[in-house]
Enzyme design. Sequence first.
Site, PDB file in Angstrom:
ATOM      1  N   GLU A 183      40.562  34.744  46.280  1.00  0.00           N
ATOM      2  CA  GLU A 183      40.455  35.197  47.652  1.00  0.00           C
ATOM      3  C   GLU A 183      39.167  34.363  48.116  1.00  0.00           C
ATOM      4  O   GLU A 183      39.518  34.015  49.732  1.00  0.00           O
ATOM      5  CB  GLU A 183      39.145  36.768  46.839  1.00  0.00           C
ATOM      6  CG  GLU A 183      38.848  37.100  48.451  1.00  0.00           C
ATOM      7  CD  GLU A 183      38.280  38.413  48.288  1.00  0.00           C
ATOM      8  OE1 GLU A 183      38.077  39.151  48.832  1.00  0.00           O
ATOM      9  OE2 GLU A 183      38.407  38.759  46.526  1.00  0.00           O
ATOM     10  N   HIS A 236      55.198  34.257  24.112  1.00  0.00           N
ATOM     11  CA  HIS A 236      57.072  35.040  23.300  1.00  0.00           C
ATOM     12  C   HIS A 236      57.673  35.563  25.089  1.00  0.00           C
ATOM     13  O   HIS A 236      58.323  36.231  24.902  1.00  0.00           O
ATOM     14  CB  HIS A 236      56.779  36.266  22.725  1.00  0.00           C
ATOM     15  CG  HIS A 236      55.940  36.106  21.094  1.00  0.00           C
ATOM     16  ND1 HIS A 236      56.775  34.869  20.611  1.00  0.00           N
ATOM     17  CD2 HIS A 236      54.775  35.684  20.720  1.00  0.00           C
ATOM     18  CE1 HIS A 236      56.347  34.607  19.244  1.00  0.00           C
ATOM     19  NE2 HIS A 236      54.498  34.797  19.401  1.00  0.00           N
ATOM     20  N   LYS A 259      45.559  45.841  56.712  1.00  0.00           N
ATOM     21  CA  LYS A 259      44.340  47.070  57.053  1.00  0.00           C
ATOM     22  C   LYS A 259      45.144  47.944  57.827  1.00  0.00           C
ATOM     23  O   LYS A 259      44.897  48.954  58.212  1.00  0.00           O
ATOM     24  CB  LYS A 259      43.153  46.678  56.950  1.00  0.00           C
ATOM     25  CG  LYS A 259      42.529  46.311  55.507  1.00  0.00           C
ATOM     26  CD  LYS A 259      41.021  45.688  55.786  1.00  0.00           C
ATOM     27  CE  LYS A 259      40.586  46.248  54.615  1.00  0.00           C
ATOM     28  NZ  LYS A 259      38.372  45.935  54.353  1.00  0.00           N
TER      29      LYS A 259
END
Length: 427
Positions: free
Chosen positions: A280, A301, A414
């Site tokens: 961020e 793995h 948004k």
Amino acid sequence: MKDITLSFQDRRPVLAPGELEEKLKASASLLAEVVAGEEQYQDSLGWLHVDDYAGPARVDFLLEQAARVRADADAFVVIGIGGSNQASRAAVKALRPKDGPAILWAGNTISACEMARTLEELDGYKSIYIDCIAKNFETLEPGIAFRMLRHYLEKRYGEADAARRIFATGTPDSTLHQLCRDHGYTFLEFPGPIGGRYSIGSDVGLFPMAVAGIDIKAITQGMRDMRDRLFAEPAEENIALKYACLRNLMLRHGYKLEMMAFFEPRLDYFAKWWIQAFAESEGKDGTGLYPVVSSNSEDLHSIGQFIQQGSPILFETFIEVRARDASVIMPAETKKDYFQYLDGKDFWDINDTARKATMEAHSEGGIPCLNLSVPALDAHTLGQMYYFFLFACYLSCKLTGVNPFNQPGVEAYKGYMFKNLGKPGAN
């Protein structure tokens, strides 16, 4: 305090001889500017001096509030998303306190299934408290979770009893603060000069930790000790500046990802906090390293093959925990299970050998490897780690040339979301 150390292995050299030293020297003035508290970011640097919002008096107040909850609650729900809950969740996962209420997490998803499961789980507890953490109370996830859980508490306990069970952590005079005034909830402060991902040393991170039973005095002392160290160390020795410079040099040499690798699952949520802080803060203006995680030995793995022989796009930062804080000895076995060579060996040693071997193999394979060695996984060390990475993140952003504190990229999604949900004024 020099308990935490940083080393660098560059077996197939990416950096030219002396390149790191030159970078550190060139960055000395930047370090001095950051330590002084540059004027440009004064409204976002509340975290830099730990005692501003986590001094002894404030810590004592939070411990008093937490004691009230711990004396009555058998479940405590932390409502928040991103920087508002990652640090406390990391501490609870890493330190695993053994007493106190169950800690549940909400407001970090808008999944109907997860909310239904949370409400169902709460039915199994007798006494429930909640804390809604939202700086400006404008983020969808904690906002709607707070409404649902308020209604749940009011239906179960009645409005008056529900009110004493509700804490809210927000900016003074915000909508959230007004809700507390109107309905008698306990208000805690989300300091204005601190962004969410920098909020560990405030009510935001410390209160949930205290309710969980974590020693927040040790957390804040660790932060304070690391601050004193980083403010005192000259540029050529400064561990945070060295980390930031190495990251910046890796970016300039074409690496796109930094992978945090560790062999303690207790660090899983600390790694999520680290991702939050760096992604961020740095992911702007078409630049920045993409932070990813390898939680080992499990991830060896799965992505281990790519790390060893895939596209050379990443470098690794290993976290080494030096303290032997548990011991499980492999019993001798007469049945032929083909693991007799491990008879009498300690799981701790097996795990640490795997860590060393992984770093050695990856380094020999051409991957630049940093090793951050910490003395233990305890509250004091965790406090040091929080402050170290925040300070280094700030420096790293300065070196990359981006604003460490803004987050312009969230506005696009948004806008689309609010428009489709019918929010007034959305476009």
